[in-house]
Design an enzyme around this catalytic site. Sequence first.
Site, PDB file in Angstrom:
ATOM      1  N   LYS A  86      -5.085 -10.687  -5.649  1.00  0.00           N
ATOM      2  CA  LYS A  86      -6.265 -10.840  -4.787  1.00  0.00           C
ATOM      3  C   LYS A  86      -7.406  -9.921  -5.241  1.00  0.00           C
ATOM      4  O   LYS A  86      -7.151  -8.804  -5.659  1.00  0.00           O
ATOM      5  CB  LYS A  86      -5.834 -10.462  -3.358  1.00  0.00           C
ATOM      6  CG  LYS A  86      -6.854 -10.691  -2.292  1.00  0.00           C
ATOM      7  CD  LYS A  86      -6.443 -10.004  -1.003  1.00  0.00           C
ATOM      8  CE  LYS A  86      -6.806  -8.537  -1.030  1.00  0.00           C
ATOM      9  NZ  LYS A  86      -6.629  -7.824   0.244  1.00  0.00           N
ATOM     10  N   LYS A 104     -11.403  -4.678  -2.512  1.00  0.00           N
ATOM     11  CA  LYS A 104     -12.406  -3.600  -2.588  1.00  0.00           C
ATOM     12  C   LYS A 104     -11.864  -2.371  -3.293  1.00  0.00           C
ATOM     13  O   LYS A 104     -12.595  -1.622  -3.892  1.00  0.00           O
ATOM     14  CB  LYS A 104     -12.769  -3.051  -1.211  1.00  0.00           C
ATOM     15  CG  LYS A 104     -13.123  -3.947  -0.143  1.00  0.00           C
ATOM     16  CD  LYS A 104     -13.456  -3.075   1.097  1.00  0.00           C
ATOM     17  CE  LYS A 104     -13.458  -3.925   2.338  1.00  0.00           C
ATOM     18  NZ  LYS A 104     -12.145  -3.986   2.972  1.00  0.00           N
ATOM     19  N   LYS A 147       0.826  -1.211   0.000  1.00  0.00           N
ATOM     20  CA  LYS A 147       0.000   0.000   0.000  1.00  0.00           C
ATOM     21  C   LYS A 147       0.857   1.257   0.000  1.00  0.00           C
ATOM     22  O   LYS A 147       0.508   2.251  -0.636  1.00  0.00           O
ATOM     23  CB  LYS A 147      -0.957   0.002   1.202  1.00  0.00           C
ATOM     24  CG  LYS A 147      -2.054  -1.041   1.058  1.00  0.00           C
ATOM     25  CD  LYS A 147      -3.079  -0.937   2.163  1.00  0.00           C
ATOM     26  CE  LYS A 147      -4.204  -1.932   1.963  1.00  0.00           C
ATOM     27  NZ  LYS A 147      -5.175  -1.920   3.057  1.00  0.00           N
TER      28      LYS A 147
END
Length: 341
Positions: A197, A200, A112
């Site tokens: 993966k 969201k 991230k």
Amino acid sequence: MTRVFSGIQPTGHLTLGNYLGAMRRWAEADQYRAESLFCVVDLHALTMDHDPARVRRLSRQTATLLLASGLDPDVCTVFLQSHVDEHTRLSYLLECVASDGEMRRMIQYKEKAAKERERGRSVRLSLLTYPVLMAADILAYGANEVPVGEDQAQHVELTRDLAVRFNQRYGHTFVVPRATLPPVGARVMNLQEPTRKMGKSDDSGAGVVYLLDEPDVVRKKVLRAVTDSGREVVYDREERPGVANLLDVLAACTGGNPESLADVYDSYGSLKKDTAEAVVEALRPLQARHRELCADPAYVEGVLRDGAEKARAVARPTVDTAYRAIGLLPPVAEPSLSAAR
Ligand code: TYM
């Protein structure tokens, strides 16, 4: 009795990955076999660039979807993290037990932070300390089990390390929890990029099935899933990640086994068709219940208010004990100040 705690971030619309990796088990099994708490971890949603109005909207939506998935507030506790101060109170103590090196090794932080830098944004300090807040979420409740998808296993491992270290240094205070993963569906992959993966916050929604996608949208996304070169249907996550992902999703939705399901199909087309229908059927009751709950926002608010009260009552004694154990005086009248030395 076993105590279960798990959480979900309101950082985007919830996905099939959230459902198969976590929520469905919470609703179908965990809440009935253990004393369980499920939390919309809204403070975690502030660790990356965010829009306050969106966080508010998604927090409500996430809580509503948890109830729609079958969590029963008469059986388990559903609440928002920011309504219970014990999470941040404990997080600071755990920051005094964790090391910066440990934080920098976390895979999600590395991924991230790299993404934020790529976008020319600064990396918030809270993104680095996020796993400590997650550890506080879990340890405040004395949870033995943490039902999560595979991507959260490293954070639960860190939580264990912090609990053990705190207990060794300051006396037994925390239950040492363990992650529990579902047998299938622990890592649902993006349908367009099956080596990544399903998340969201993925940039494009084409490979992501959202829980509130209309049946026809779900069908379209699954039918357009990237499969691999080759023809026969075999379950091989390394060599055939696209087909393996479809088999995993089908197995998770129907309660089957991905390897045995591979033997049933002789074409990618029929596998996709059945997988699409299985997903539509899995989401149907949840979507219907979501529509009902949206018509009654006061009910959802009431559940969250009562949930926060119940959660606070569970967390406060443990967090108070941790404050005493680490060397902080209790905030009480003078006579006991000298006695507490
Ligand atoms: P979050 O919000 O990313 O995801 C919520 C849950 O869904 C699982 N999950 C998946 N499982 C299978 N396949 C996928 N593609 C997939 N995507 C998500 C996650 O593993 C998770 O179980 N840090 C956590 C939230 C959190 C938490 C906690 C969890 C904060 N505090 C304490 C447990 C206990 C997170 O970002 O989950």
